[in-house]
Write a protein that holds these residues in place. Structure first.
Motif, mmCIF file in Angstrom:
data_model
loop_
_atom_site.group_PDB
_atom_site.id
_atom_site.type_symbol
_atom_site.label_atom_id
_atom_site.label_comp_id
_atom_site.label_asym_id
_atom_site.label_seq_id
_atom_site.Cartn_x
_atom_site.Cartn_y
_atom_site.Cartn_z
ATOM 1 N N ASP A 1 0.835 -1.202 0.000
ATOM 2 C CA ASP A 1 0.000 0.000 0.000
ATOM 3 C C ASP A 1 0.869 1.251 0.000
ATOM 4 O O ASP A 1 0.623 2.201 -0.741
ATOM 5 C CB ASP A 1 -0.894 0.009 1.254
ATOM 6 N N VAL A 2 1.890 1.240 0.876
ATOM 7 C CA VAL A 2 2.753 2.418 0.984
ATOM 8 C C VAL A 2 3.492 2.641 -0.335
ATOM 9 O O VAL A 2 3.621 3.768 -0.820
ATOM 10 C CB VAL A 2 3.751 2.266 2.146
ATOM 11 N N LYS A 3 3.939 1.527 -0.936
ATOM 12 C CA LYS A 3 4.695 1.631 -2.187
ATOM 13 C C LYS A 3 3.881 2.321 -3.276
ATOM 14 O O LYS A 3 4.422 3.018 -4.118
ATOM 15 C CB LYS A 3 5.105 0.234 -2.668
ATOM 16 N N SER A 4 2.569 2.118 -3.195
ATOM 17 C CA SER A 4 1.723 2.661 -4.252
ATOM 18 C C SER A 4 1.461 4.159 -4.097
ATOM 19 O O SER A 4 0.899 4.797 -4.976
ATOM 20 C CB SER A 4 0.388 1.909 -4.267
ATOM 21 N N VAL A 5 1.882 4.721 -2.922
ATOM 22 C CA VAL A 5 1.637 6.155 -2.706
ATOM 23 C C VAL A 5 2.567 6.959 -3.616
ATOM 24 O O VAL A 5 3.761 6.675 -3.672
ATOM 25 C CB VAL A 5 1.894 6.530 -1.225
ATOM 26 N N PRO A 6 2.041 7.942 -4.321
ATOM 27 C CA PRO A 6 2.902 8.751 -5.199
ATOM 28 C C PRO A 6 3.933 9.509 -4.353
ATOM 29 O O PRO A 6 3.612 9.979 -3.263
ATOM 30 C CB PRO A 6 1.923 9.746 -5.852
ATOM 31 N N GLY A 7 5.137 9.605 -4.866
ATOM 32 C CA GLY A 7 6.183 10.322 -4.130
ATOM 33 C C GLY A 7 7.025 9.393 -3.286
ATOM 34 O O GLY A 7 8.023 9.802 -2.704
ATOM 35 N N VAL A 8 6.641 8.117 -3.196
ATOM 36 C CA VAL A 8 7.443 7.156 -2.437
ATOM 37 C C VAL A 8 8.513 6.584 -3.350
ATOM 38 O O VAL A 8 8.211 6.101 -4.442
ATOM 39 C CB VAL A 8 6.571 6.017 -1.882
ATOM 40 N N ALA B 1 0.787 11.973 2.890
ATOM 41 C CA ALA B 1 0.265 11.103 1.823
ATOM 42 C C ALA B 1 0.172 9.657 2.309
ATOM 43 O O ALA B 1 -0.838 8.978 2.108
ATOM 44 C CB ALA B 1 1.156 11.195 0.591
ATOM 45 N N VAL B 2 1.243 9.191 2.989
ATOM 46 C CA VAL B 2 1.259 7.810 3.482
ATOM 47 C C VAL B 2 0.166 7.619 4.529
ATOM 48 O O VAL B 2 -0.573 6.630 4.516
ATOM 49 C CB VAL B 2 2.649 7.453 4.053
ATOM 50 N N ALA B 3 0.057 8.597 5.443
ATOM 51 C CA ALA B 3 -0.943 8.499 6.513
ATOM 52 C C ALA B 3 -2.343 8.429 5.910
ATOM 53 O O ALA B 3 -3.198 7.656 6.348
ATOM 54 C CB ALA B 3 -0.823 9.685 7.458
ATOM 55 N N ALA B 4 -2.579 9.219 4.882
ATOM 56 C CA ALA B 4 -3.894 9.238 4.242
ATOM 57 C C ALA B 4 -4.215 7.897 3.605
ATOM 58 O O ALA B 4 -5.327 7.371 3.696
ATOM 59 C CB ALA B 4 -3.943 10.354 3.195
ATOM 60 N N LYS B 5 -3.181 7.304 3.000
ATOM 61 C CA LYS B 5 -3.372 6.025 2.315
ATOM 62 C C LYS B 5 -3.693 4.897 3.308
ATOM 63 O O LYS B 5 -4.587 4.083 3.102
ATOM 64 C CB LYS B 5 -2.111 5.697 1.514
ATOM 65 N N LEU B 6 -2.934 4.884 4.437
ATOM 66 C CA LEU B 6 -3.059 3.762 5.368
ATOM 67 C C LEU B 6 -4.263 3.886 6.292
ATOM 68 O O LEU B 6 -4.793 2.902 6.797
ATOM 69 C CB LEU B 6 -1.786 3.630 6.215
ATOM 70 N N GLY B 7 -4.703 5.117 6.523
ATOM 71 C CA GLY B 7 -5.813 5.315 7.455
ATOM 72 C C GLY B 7 -5.342 5.209 8.897
ATOM 73 O O GLY B 7 -4.138 5.143 9.164
ATOM 74 N N SER B 8 -6.281 5.182 9.842
ATOM 75 C CA SER B 8 -5.898 5.155 11.254
ATOM 76 C C SER B 8 -5.335 3.779 11.597
ATOM 77 O O SER B 8 -5.411 2.855 10.794
ATOM 78 C CB SER B 8 -7.111 5.477 12.127
ATOM 79 N N GLY B 9 -4.827 3.663 12.761
ATOM 80 C CA GLY B 9 -4.225 2.383 13.149
ATOM 81 C C GLY B 9 -2.723 2.356 12.915
ATOM 82 O O GLY B 9 -2.065 1.376 13.239
ATOM 83 N N TYR B 10 -2.187 3.452 12.361
ATOM 84 C CA TYR B 10 -0.747 3.503 12.131
ATOM 85 C C TYR B 10 -0.186 4.812 12.642
ATOM 86 O O TYR B 10 -0.838 5.857 12.573
ATOM 87 C CB TYR B 10 -0.427 3.365 10.640
ATOM 88 N N ASP B 11 1.049 4.756 13.156
ATOM 89 C CA ASP B 11 1.791 5.971 13.483
ATOM 90 C C ASP B 11 2.694 6.264 12.306
ATOM 91 O O ASP B 11 3.554 5.447 11.973
ATOM 92 C CB ASP B 11 2.646 5.762 14.736
#
Lengths: 252, 839
Positions: free
Chosen positions: B79-86, B226-236
């Motif tokens: 999921d993180v890999k798919s975020v643009p800018g990563v 961007a990463v936080a938005a992609k993953l949603g809550s439950g992650y720091d």
């Protein structure tokens, strides 16, 4: 050479100078003198005549530049600190002009201090004789601050005598005392020589004090210039007045 | 007036040095503390910014309160890999891994972490020797671990992870940028990813975090959002910079506390310094009485006389502050160096810096302390009538009534504050009370000094020099008293602490023999840190079956949540056996095996919570859903088992680890515990972190930490005592000057040099021993008061450290001899003629 019978202390051609080069000051210039046993000798002279220096050298408090000093059978010249300390402790007694006593000790402890330092027993009989002679029997437990100046100086006299030294040296012992107290101290010194055979050497500039002595030696500019035997105060004063005109002659 | 003061100051260099030295040492301690902590703080900040240098954004699973975080799945990574800018997103696996050294013992650090991770080849680690781990049995070691444990490529290494001891082949050794062995003294091991997941996280295909790097043109903050938005809550999701700052802040918070402790001891040293300076100035002023009187008779005002003394103090304070600051910078740098090399931290030191606080506090402290200490003597000097002073400079015996009454009042005030402090558990009141009490006792010392000094002196005055020494020390009670009081402060603090620790040890020993009915205790390292090493349940069964074992109980432990409150809980294997071993008495309910939905707790906890037998309690364990338990048993308050909620064995399954953290063994009657211990120990052959101890060894281990505390305090108080010793030297040296003529007289009438030295030594020993006796007495009082106040905390016995106290007394006597050396030599060297003629 040793101090033979009849001589308690002896100076042989003693020179003493302070400083060096241009600033050198000669305090003693070849002084030779025999101080007889059981006699009360006074050393007189004006300020700077070398009288105190002579006494300090004789007592082992100061070293000589040249010449020899003997006290009793001991050659003082050349002794190291330990030897000098023992000489002062066992063969010499001191009475200073002021500050003669330790403020923390009682009169009795002050009197027996030289014996205590040397780890010697007090000769009770002699102690009593000395204490009664100076009239301090009822002051023995007092501290120096509780004693008058004259009493303090009498304690110092008793201390000087209690170890039966070869010589007692007194440096202006009456300089700080009123005339009555001074007379008491001087009378006591005179009696010590006459009655107990104690050799006493006193430095003073007071003709009256010198008149208590059996022999008065006059010093000027580091030389012995005159001596008088059992003089009166007037004779001493007179001699002092004319010292300026006296030309120094080496003592033979 | 100014010129006269400076001239007088310069003409007495020795006096200047002596009085300044106490201030110099105190200021040195203050500035040294600041320099040390500042340097360490910056070093740690550097350390963490380099540790997170490769991290733009980091993702970790959010830990819900009281629940174990759920590990990340490979899905999250893609999921993180798919975020643009990563640019890259790499899964991290990290967990505890403790290496076992070649001697079979676990290698420990002094606080730096020990961990294992998955070798990805993308981190900061660069292979120095060999190659990266590739096989199931292969690891690479950090160079620091290799050096510490003396491992080379090709060696075997045994590691403890979630699984018991396992041996690996070392294929490589790695280092960090700049050829550094470690970032900060950590011991790390790299596994292949599958092995790391199994051993460190306990499951295949899970990760503990994701390290994300940004593509060019993307800022860290934008990436994070961007990463936080992609993953949603439950992650720091945090940037590397923030992480570095968070970690550094945490360490620096600890360092700040360390700094306060150091400054506290510096304060004590300066407090002692005040005594010394006060004393020095009193003596100086007494000696200068005639000089000051001469100035007064020539028309100097009282103000000018006070001013001249205060000016002298200011000059001394200024010089001492400058020297102290310089020395402090040196000491701080030296300590930082020692910390980084000897402490086993391998910390890369930042450049030595001098923070503004160090400079300001040095000058403030140095000048204020000196001036405060000088004002009293200055006031006294100004009151002397000129004529009186010019006569004889004899120190008059002033009556001690006023000072004694003041002292009694001040001491009482200090005691009251101390009592209130204990009552309210207020540290400022306690410390303030102690300081005020010290001042009070110090003021009382002159009146005590007469009888005490003559008593102590009697032991030493068998000869004339001894007698004179004793009399001299009794001569000026104030001077002797202040000098001794300075020594009292340090010794009483050590004695007080030592009384508390001895009492604590004694109390623990009594508890252990009285209430701990267990013969052997099995526990892991790290019990004190709260994360003990654990062992498998089947080993406990083996213990139970061991020949000679009557019964064995074990528990696993964890924090559990009751609403918002975190409670400490244990899952115990056998409640009745445990009740026997800990001599638990029922308050209500009966001792019986706990059912799966029952719990037990101590009466004080029940009272606090308002629970009684039958109460329902809902608990959230680390795993699973909340569960409701019924209180089945409440035991009478016990000193050996308090603050713990006892859950049934079944609850352990939902703890973070269900392994046994501690076990207790009772042996059968007539069987020796030592024999059973020998049979039990082999069960832990593959687990060097677990020790089997008999009861007395366990008690000794528990109390051995007190020795460390005492040692630390002794080291830190050494400076206060050193300053006090300087005080003794100072007093003696000034007394020698003051008594020059007396010494001359003594030498003239035949006192030997050695006798003069003995006289001074006796005086010194009398003062030191007097100080030590005072210190021991005050320390005992402080210690006993503290123990009384801590009665509720479990210190029920009063133990007095007699041996230690005798040691302090002997040390004090020795210190007295040492302190006398210089003044005695000086006194012995006096020229007799000069001394007699001395004015």
């Amino acid at each position: 050479m040793s101090a033979s019978d009849g001589v308690a202390a002896r100076a042989v051609d003693v020179w003493k100078s302070y400083g060096s080069g241009d600033a050198a000051v000669t305090a003693l210039a070849g002084v030779s003198v025999d101080l007889d046993k059981s006699r009360f000798t006074a050393i007189m002279g004006p300020s700077g005549s070398g009288k105190s220096t002579l006494m300090h050298c004789l007592a082992g408090l100061d070293d000589v530049t040249s010449g020899e000093v003997w006290v009793g059978g001991t050659k003082v010249t050349g002794l190291k600190d330990r030897g000098l300390t023992e000489l002062r402790r066992d063969k010499v007694g001191f009475i200073f002009q002021q500050f003669n006593l330790l403020p923390t000790l009682t009169a009795e402890e002050n009197i027996t201090l030289p014996l205590a330092i040397g780890g010697k027993k007090v000769d009770k009989e002699w102690f009593d004789v000395v204490v009664d002679t100076v009239g301090l029997r009822d002051r023995l437990t007092h501290r120096p601050t509780q004693l008058s100046g004259g009493q303090q100086q009498r304690v110092a006299c008793a201390r000087a005598l209690v170890s039966r030294p070869d010589v007692v040296f007194a440096d202006e012992p009456t300089g700080n005392l009123d005339s009555q107290s001074g007379a008491e101290v001087l009378g006591f010194l005179q009696r010590s020589a006459r009655e107990f055979g104690q050799t006493i050497v006193m430095v003073t500039h007071d003709p009256n004090a010198a008149s208590y002595a059996d022999r008065v030696i006059f010093l000027k500019d580091g030389h012995i210039v005159r001596e008088l035997l059992s003089p009166s105060a007037e004779e001493v004063l007179d001699t002092m007045k004319h010292l300026d005109s006296v030309v120094a002659v080496p003592h033979v | 007036m100014f010129k006269a003061t400076l001239k007088s100051l310069l003409s007495r260099k020795l006096r200047l040095v002596l009085s300044a030295l106490a201030v110099v040492l105190g200021v040195m301690f203050v500035s040294g503390s600041f320099v040390l902590t500042d340097t360490l703080q910056r070093s740690f900040t550097d350390l963490f910014s380099s540790a997170f240098a490769n991290v733009d954004v980091s993702v970790t699973p959010k830990a819900e309160k009281g629940k174990e975080p759920v590990p990340l799945t490979p899905q999250a990574i893609s999921d993180v890999k798919s975020v643009p800018g990563v640019s890259s997103a790499i899964g991290d696996v990290q967990g505890s891994a403790r290496p076992i050294g070649k001697n079979g013992k676990v290698i420990t650090t002094s606080g730096s972490p020990r961990f294992g991770f998955n070798w990805t080849g993308t981190g900061q680690e660069k292979i120095r020797d060999g190659k990266a781990p590739a096989g199931e049995n292969e690891v690479a070691l950090g160079a620091y671990l290799a050096t510490t444990g003396d491992f080379k490529v090709g060696d075997d290494i045994a590691l403890l992870t979630l699984e018991p001891k396992k041996t690996f082949k070392i294929t490589g050794i790695y280092e960090y940028a700049g050829g550094r062995d470690s970032l900060g003294g950590e011991l790390s091991v790299a596994f292949t990813e599958p092995v790391a997941q199994q051993l460190l996280l306990g499951k295949k295909d899970v990760f503990s975090g994701i390290t994300v790097t940004a593509a060019q043109g993307t800022t860290d903050d934008a990436l994070r959002d961007a990463v936080a938005a992609k993953l949603g809550s439950g992650y720091d999701v945090k940037t590397g910079a923030v992480l570095a700052k968070e970690q550094a802040d945490q360490i620096n918070e600890g360092l700040k506390f360390f700094n306060y402790v150091l400054l506290g001891f510096a304060g004590i040293a300066l407090f002692v310094g005040i005594f010394i300076i006060l004393n020095t100035f009193s003596i100086i002023v007494a000696q200068r009485t005639r000089e000051l009187a001469l100035l007064r008779s020539m028309g100097a005002s009282r103000g000018q006389v006070i001013g001249s003394v205060v000016l002298e103090a200011l000059v001394i304070g200024l010089i001492a502050s400058i020297v102290g600051l310089g020395a402090g910078i040196g000491i701080g740098a030296l300590l930082a160096k020692i910390f980084s090399s000897v402490g086993g931290t391998d910390l890369q030191l930042a450049s030595i810096g001098v923070p503004m606080t160090a400079i300001i506090s040095s000058f403030a402290v140095g000048m204020i302390v000196t001036v405060v200490a000088a004002v009293m003597p200055a006031l006294r000097a100004s009151r002397i009538a000129p004529v009186a002073a010019m006569r004889e400079a004899a120190t008059p015996d002033r009556p001690l009534t006023k000072i004694t009454i003041t002292g009694a009042l001040v001491a009482a005030a200090g005691g009251t504050s101390l009592a209130f402090g204990f009552n309210q558990a207020s540290l400022p009141l306690i410390f303030g009370g102690i300081l005020v009490a010290f001042v009070g006792v110090a003021l009382l010392t002159p009146i005590m000094s007469k009888p005490m000094v003559s008593l102590i002196g009697r032991l030493l005055s068998w000869s004339m020099p001894g007698l004179l020494g004793r009399r001299n020390s009794a001569r000026n009670p104030r001077r002797t008293a202040i000098t001794a009081a300075a020594l009292m402060v340090g010794i009483s603090l050590i004695t007080g602490v030592s009384v508390v620790l001895t009492s604590a040890t004694k109390s623990i020993e009594k508890l252990a023999t009285g209430q701990l009915q267990t013969d052997l205790i099995v526990s892991g390292e790290g019990q004190m840190e709260g994360e003990p090493a654990t062992f498998r349940r089947d080993v406990l069964t083996k213990i139970e079956k061991t020949d000679g074992v009557k019964s064995a109980v074990g528990w696993s432990q964890d924090g559990v949540l009751e609403g918002e409150n975190q409670l400490f809980a244990v899952g115990v294997t056998d409640m009745p056996a445990m009740a026997t071993m800990f001599a638990l008495k029922p308050k209500s309910g009966t001792i019986a095996p706990l059912k799966d939905d029952q719990l037990a707790l101590p009466e004080e906890m029940a009272a606090e919570k308002g629970w009684s037998v039958g109460s329902k309690v809902t608990l959230q364990l680390a795993k699973g859903e909340p569960k409701t338990y019924t209180v089945g048993f409440i035991w009478v308050k016990s000193q050996v088992l308090q603050g713990a909620l006892v859950l049934p064995e079944s609850a352990s399954a939902n703890f973070r680890s269900d392994q046994i953290a501690q076990a207790f063994v009772q042996v059968s009657p007539g069987v020796s515990a030592a024999d059973v211990q020998k049979r039990v120990e082999p069960l832990f052959a593959d687990n060097p972190e677990i020790t089997v101890q008999d009861r007395s060894a366990f008690v000794k281990q528990t109390t051995s930490q007190f020795d460390t505390v005492l040692l630390m305090i002794q080291i830190l108080l050494a400076l206060a005592i050193l300053i006090a010793v300087l005080g003794v030297i100072n007093t003696l040296a000034l007394s020698v000057i003051e008594r020059t003529r007396e010494l001359g007289l003594l030498r003239a009438i035949g006192m030997r040099r050695s006798q003069v030295m003995r006289m001074i030594t006796v005086e010194s020993v009398v003062i030191s021993v007097f100080g030590a006796v005072l210190g021991l007495a005050v320390g005992l009082a402080l210690g006993i008061a503290t123990v009384q106040a801590l009665k509720d905390q479990g210190i029920s016995e009063i133990g007095l450290p007699w041996m230690t106290m005798v040691q302090y007394l002997v040390v004090a006597a020795f210190v007295g001899v040492i302190a006398a050396i210089l003044p005695a030599i000086r006194a012995a060297r006096l020229n007799v003629l000069d001394a007699i003629a001395y004015e």
